[in-house]
Motif scaffolding. Sequence first.
Motif, mmCIF file in Angstrom:
data_model
loop_
_atom_site.group_PDB
_atom_site.id
_atom_site.type_symbol
_atom_site.label_atom_id
_atom_site.label_comp_id
_atom_site.label_asym_id
_atom_site.label_seq_id
_atom_site.Cartn_x
_atom_site.Cartn_y
_atom_site.Cartn_z
ATOM 1 N N GLN A 34 0.578 -1.207 -0.097
ATOM 2 C CA GLN A 34 -0.368 0.217 -0.165
ATOM 3 C C GLN A 34 0.879 1.361 0.034
ATOM 4 O O GLN A 34 1.517 0.558 0.819
ATOM 5 C CB GLN A 34 -1.034 -0.352 1.284
ATOM 6 N N ARG A 36 -0.768 4.580 -0.374
ATOM 7 C CA ARG A 36 -2.121 5.533 0.000
ATOM 8 C C ARG A 36 -2.419 5.711 0.901
ATOM 9 O O ARG A 36 -3.248 4.018 1.133
ATOM 10 C CB ARG A 36 -2.750 5.792 -1.520
ATOM 11 N N THR A 38 -5.214 7.623 3.669
ATOM 12 C CA THR A 38 -5.827 8.413 4.849
ATOM 13 C C THR A 38 -5.412 9.322 5.638
ATOM 14 O O THR A 38 -4.884 9.172 6.300
ATOM 15 C CB THR A 38 -7.469 8.571 4.587
ATOM 16 N N ASP A 66 -0.842 14.767 -2.096
ATOM 17 C CA ASP A 66 -1.768 14.373 -3.654
ATOM 18 C C ASP A 66 -3.210 14.366 -2.883
ATOM 19 O O ASP A 66 -3.571 14.080 -1.949
ATOM 20 C CB ASP A 66 -1.259 12.595 -4.034
ATOM 21 N N ARG A 67 -3.601 14.413 -3.391
ATOM 22 C CA ARG A 67 -5.830 14.430 -3.762
ATOM 23 C C ARG A 67 -6.421 13.985 -4.282
ATOM 24 O O ARG A 67 -5.628 12.844 -5.537
ATOM 25 C CB ARG A 67 -5.856 15.568 -3.765
ATOM 26 N N SER A 68 -7.142 12.742 -3.269
ATOM 27 C CA SER A 68 -7.990 12.181 -4.487
ATOM 28 C C SER A 68 -9.025 12.486 -5.697
ATOM 29 O O SER A 68 -8.813 13.612 -5.238
ATOM 30 C CB SER A 68 -8.772 11.251 -3.362
ATOM 31 N N HIS A 69 -9.229 12.160 -6.781
ATOM 32 C CA HIS A 69 -10.607 12.556 -6.831
ATOM 33 C C HIS A 69 -12.080 13.652 -6.444
ATOM 34 O O HIS A 69 -12.421 14.178 -7.080
ATOM 35 C CB HIS A 69 -10.950 11.559 -8.505
ATOM 36 N N THR A 70 -11.642 13.403 -5.065
ATOM 37 C CA THR A 70 -13.036 13.632 -4.430
ATOM 38 C C THR A 70 -12.377 14.914 -3.638
ATOM 39 O O THR A 70 -12.942 15.701 -2.934
ATOM 40 C CB THR A 70 -13.842 12.620 -3.644
ATOM 41 N N GLN A 72 -10.249 14.428 -1.479
ATOM 42 C CA GLN A 72 -8.757 13.863 0.138
ATOM 43 C C GLN A 72 -7.566 13.864 -0.257
ATOM 44 O O GLN A 72 -7.414 13.903 -1.074
ATOM 45 C CB GLN A 72 -9.757 12.892 0.474
ATOM 46 N N ARG A 73 -7.231 13.694 1.451
ATOM 47 C CA ARG A 73 -5.659 13.674 1.379
ATOM 48 C C ARG A 73 -5.767 12.632 0.761
ATOM 49 O O ARG A 73 -6.241 12.110 1.709
ATOM 50 C CB ARG A 73 -4.907 14.584 2.137
ATOM 51 N N ARG A 74 -4.048 11.919 -0.197
ATOM 52 C CA ARG A 74 -3.274 11.165 0.144
ATOM 53 C C ARG A 74 -1.926 10.945 0.513
ATOM 54 O O ARG A 74 -1.170 11.533 -1.058
ATOM 55 C CB ARG A 74 -4.234 10.173 -1.579
ATOM 56 N N SER A 76 1.775 9.513 0.995
ATOM 57 C CA SER A 76 2.432 8.220 0.270
ATOM 58 C C SER A 76 3.731 7.348 1.332
ATOM 59 O O SER A 76 3.104 8.248 2.533
ATOM 60 C CB SER A 76 3.002 8.744 -0.540
#
Length: 161
Positions: A34, A36, A38, A66-70, A72-74, A76
């Motif tokens: 994994q 990514r 939250t 990075d951000r998700s398509h919605t 939200q922070r992602r 690494s």
Amino acid sequence: MTVMQTTAGPVRPDATRTDICSAPPRRHPRPDGQDRYTISEVVAFTGLTAHTLRWYERIGLMSSIDRSHTGQRRYSNRDLDWLDFVGKLRLTGMPVADMVRYAELVREGESTYLDRRELLESTRRDVLARIAELQDTLAVLDRKISFYGDAGRAREGERTR
């Protein structure tokens, strides 16, 4: 690329050197494969609050997350490694402004190695001075504990006579 050593002691000439930020010891194991996470997962891994994570990003201590398509922070694994390193810097007592300066230097690239080294060496000197103060304080505590232990044994000896 030449980077900082992760282990103590001399480096063999043929050894690969990696930056300590890339492979620190982990407090909480991350799921294999994994990369990514939250903000709530990062809170669980690091013990930092979501507010602190957002603040780190706002002041420039964290590079853009990075951000998700919605939206939200992602985070690494690299972000988590950086947070581990920032935690070590916090433990040194390094001022937040210096931590942010260090982060800026990292983002500027390899041309800033000398500046980064100087900042870390200054922090190291401060840590060594604090360690010396703590060792002196520990010696005082040890003397007091010994005094009270000796006094307590003497008093017990008086009672048993």
